[in-house]
Design a protein around this motif. Structure first.
Motif, PDB file in Angstrom:
ATOM      1  N   ILE A  60      25.238  35.226  35.821  1.00  0.00           N
ATOM      2  CA  ILE A  60      24.564  36.439  36.851  1.00  0.00           C
ATOM      3  C   ILE A  60      24.512  38.278  37.020  1.00  0.00           C
ATOM      4  N   GLU A  61      23.856  39.068  37.150  1.00  0.00           N
ATOM      5  CA  GLU A  61      23.994  40.366  36.837  1.00  0.00           C
ATOM      6  C   GLU A  61      25.341  40.398  36.683  1.00  0.00           C
ATOM      7  N   PRO A  62      25.478  41.448  36.030  1.00  0.00           N
ATOM      8  CA  PRO A  62      27.207  41.592  35.395  1.00  0.00           C
ATOM      9  C   PRO A  62      27.670  42.631  36.652  1.00  0.00           C
ATOM     10  N   SER A  63      27.611  42.962  38.319  1.00  0.00           N
ATOM     11  CA  SER A  63      27.630  44.328  39.111  1.00  0.00           C
ATOM     12  C   SER A  63      29.238  44.478  39.452  1.00  0.00           C
ATOM     13  N   CYS A  64      29.941  45.884  39.379  1.00  0.00           N
ATOM     14  CA  CYS A  64      31.084  45.694  39.694  1.00  0.00           C
ATOM     15  C   CYS A  64      31.116  45.415  41.523  1.00  0.00           C
ATOM     16  N   GLN A  65      30.127  46.054  41.952  1.00  0.00           N
ATOM     17  CA  GLN A  65      29.807  45.521  43.326  1.00  0.00           C
ATOM     18  C   GLN A  65      30.619  44.194  43.710  1.00  0.00           C
ATOM     19  N   TYR A  66      30.445  43.055  43.081  1.00  0.00           N
ATOM     20  CA  TYR A  66      31.190  41.441  43.096  1.00  0.00           C
ATOM     21  C   TYR A  66      32.685  42.241  43.481  1.00  0.00           C
ATOM     22  N   TYR A  67      32.794  42.512  42.801  1.00  0.00           N
ATOM     23  CA  TYR A  67      34.842  42.901  42.934  1.00  0.00           C
ATOM     24  C   TYR A  67      34.558  44.070  44.080  1.00  0.00           C
ATOM     25  N   LYS A  68      33.987  44.928  44.244  1.00  0.00           N
ATOM     26  CA  LYS A  68      34.186  45.456  45.570  1.00  0.00           C
ATOM     27  C   LYS A  68      33.844  45.312  47.151  1.00  0.00           C
ATOM     28  N   THR A  69      33.121  44.015  47.374  1.00  0.00           N
ATOM     29  CA  THR A  69      32.902  43.395  48.192  1.00  0.00           C
ATOM     30  C   THR A  69      33.094  42.061  48.433  1.00  0.00           C
ATOM     31  N   ILE A  70      31.613  41.091  47.643  1.00  0.00           N
ATOM     32  CA  ILE A  70      32.035  40.051  47.921  1.00  0.00           C
ATOM     33  C   ILE A  70      33.439  39.235  47.732  1.00  0.00           C
ATOM     34  N   ARG A  71      34.293  40.047  46.290  1.00  0.00           N
ATOM     35  CA  ARG A  71      35.570  38.990  45.387  1.00  0.00           C
ATOM     36  C   ARG A  71      37.124  38.952  47.115  1.00  0.00           C
ATOM     37  N   PRO A  72      36.822  40.341  47.319  1.00  0.00           N
ATOM     38  CA  PRO A  72      37.739  40.600  48.303  1.00  0.00           C
ATOM     39  C   PRO A  72      37.926  39.719  49.160  1.00  0.00           C
ATOM     40  N   LEU A  73      36.227  39.792  49.930  1.00  0.00           N
ATOM     41  CA  LEU A  73      36.419  38.847  51.476  1.00  0.00           C
ATOM     42  C   LEU A  73      36.342  37.166  51.195  1.00  0.00           C
ATOM     43  N   MET A  95      27.714  49.251  31.833  1.00  0.00           N
ATOM     44  CA  MET A  95      27.918  48.449  30.427  1.00  0.00           C
ATOM     45  C   MET A  95      29.677  48.130  30.484  1.00  0.00           C
ATOM     46  N   GLU A  96      30.276  49.162  30.481  1.00  0.00           N
ATOM     47  CA  GLU A  96      31.842  49.384  30.543  1.00  0.00           C
ATOM     48  C   GLU A  96      32.582  49.945  31.222  1.00  0.00           C
ATOM     49  N   LEU A  97      32.316  49.149  31.985  1.00  0.00           N
ATOM     50  CA  LEU A  97      32.927  49.573  33.497  1.00  0.00           C
ATOM     51  C   LEU A  97      34.118  48.210  33.255  1.00  0.00           C
ATOM     52  N   TYR A  98      35.227  48.348  34.004  1.00  0.00           N
ATOM     53  CA  TYR A  98      35.719  47.884  33.710  1.00  0.00           C
ATOM     54  C   TYR A  98      36.195  46.045  34.263  1.00  0.00           C
ATOM     55  N   TYR A  99      35.252  46.341  35.823  1.00  0.00           N
ATOM     56  CA  TYR A  99      34.675  45.588  35.754  1.00  0.00           C
ATOM     57  C   TYR A  99      34.069  44.242  34.650  1.00  0.00           C
ATOM     58  N   ASN A 100      33.186  44.953  34.870  1.00  0.00           N
ATOM     59  CA  ASN A 100      32.171  44.456  33.926  1.00  0.00           C
ATOM     60  C   ASN A 100      32.638  43.663  32.268  1.00  0.00           C
ATOM     61  N   MET A 101      33.577  44.481  32.412  1.00  0.00           N
ATOM     62  CA  MET A 101      34.622  44.299  30.996  1.00  0.00           C
ATOM     63  C   MET A 101      34.986  42.722  31.474  1.00  0.00           C
ATOM     64  N   LYS A 102      35.466  42.963  32.401  1.00  0.00           N
ATOM     65  CA  LYS A 102      36.447  41.414  33.002  1.00  0.00           C
ATOM     66  C   LYS A 102      35.243  40.229  32.679  1.00  0.00           C
ATOM     67  N   LEU A 103      34.201  40.780  33.471  1.00  0.00           N
ATOM     68  CA  LEU A 103      33.124  39.635  32.918  1.00  0.00           C
ATOM     69  C   LEU A 103      32.505  38.938  31.924  1.00  0.00           C
ATOM     70  N   ARG A 104      32.443  40.097  31.066  1.00  0.00           N
ATOM     71  CA  ARG A 104      32.404  39.934  29.491  1.00  0.00           C
ATOM     72  C   ARG A 104      33.187  39.132  29.211  1.00  0.00           C
TER      73      ARG A 104
END
Length: 230
Positions: A197-210, A70-79
């Motif tokens: 949606i689920e605040p997963s950093c995987q979005y930023y690692k995979t879906i968002r770059p694509l 929950m304190e990962l950078y990308y999750n904080m950005k979503l928050r």
């Protein structure tokens, strides 16, 4: 404006007592633990989907938020994105309910941004106890009321809230249609229902770059097409 509570089962009025609320019609009682009203009893249907879900979250309630991501950078950005939606549409006086608050990071963040009519809830008693502790540690618990209930059976009268929101919670319901029906019932006409949606950093690692790559390619193709036409 004070909140109006009702029995989540029969939707009749409640009588408040020192250590519990009691329904005037079906006579169910709802205890108060350390300032938290509990509307959900695990032992009534211990093998139900809801009880199993609640106990599972009870077991993880005190795991550090870092472990949960929950304190990962990308999750904080979503928050931060979530907070911006409230700042755009809602004033500090508006009545706001979060369903599935977990450890209360989002609702506490709103309290720190001067919102003061906040209501946090979770089906996991240990999670909402943890949320209250975090709010107390942050010095904002006086701006938040805490409830233990099943989000598909809300203990509030119709049209109470200016906004109701869920963060990474809707997929935990057995009957999402029933949950959304209850949310709509309790939200004011013209109010806001926000489902994140689920605040997963995987979005930023995979879906968002694509998505960014596709967007750039599409823009390039369109520019070439426009240049040919001109």
């Amino acid at each position: 404006m004070p909140i109006s509570l009702i029995c989540p089962k029969c939707k009749k009025d409640l009588i408040g007592r020192k250590e519990e609320y009691c329904c005037v019609d079906c006579k169910r009682s709802y205890p108060i633990f350390n300032g938290i009203i509990s509307f959900y009893d695990y032992e009534v249907e211990p093998q139900s989907f809801e009880s199993i879900e609640a106990k599972s979250h009870d077991n993880s309630a005190n795991i550090s938020s870092d472990f949960m991501g929950m304190e990962l950078y990308y999750n904080m950005k979503l928050r931060d994105f979530i907070y911006q939606q409230f700042l755009k549409h809602l004033s500090p006086e508006d009545m706001i309910l979060e369903i599935g608050s977990g450890a209360g990071r989002d609702i506490t963040g709103l309290a720190k941004r001067k919102y003061r009519n906040l209501h946090a809830s979770d089906i996991s008693l240990q999670s909402i106890i943890r949320a209250k502790q975090i709010a107390e540690d942050e010095g904002v618990s006086n701006r938040i009321s805490f409830y233990h209930f099943d989000g598909a059976q809300l203990p509030f009268k119709n049209k109470q809230f200016d906004a109701i929101f869920l963060v990474a919670a809707l997929h935990h319901f057995r009957d999402t249609a029933q949950a959304l029906k209850e949310i709509k019932r309790c939200c004011k006409s013209g109010g806001y229902i926000m489902v994140f949606i689920e605040p997963s950093c995987q979005y930023y690692k995979t879906i968002r770059p694509l998505a960014k790559f596709v967007e750039r390619r599409f823009t390039t193709v369109m520019r070439k097409h426009e240049n040919k036409r001109s």
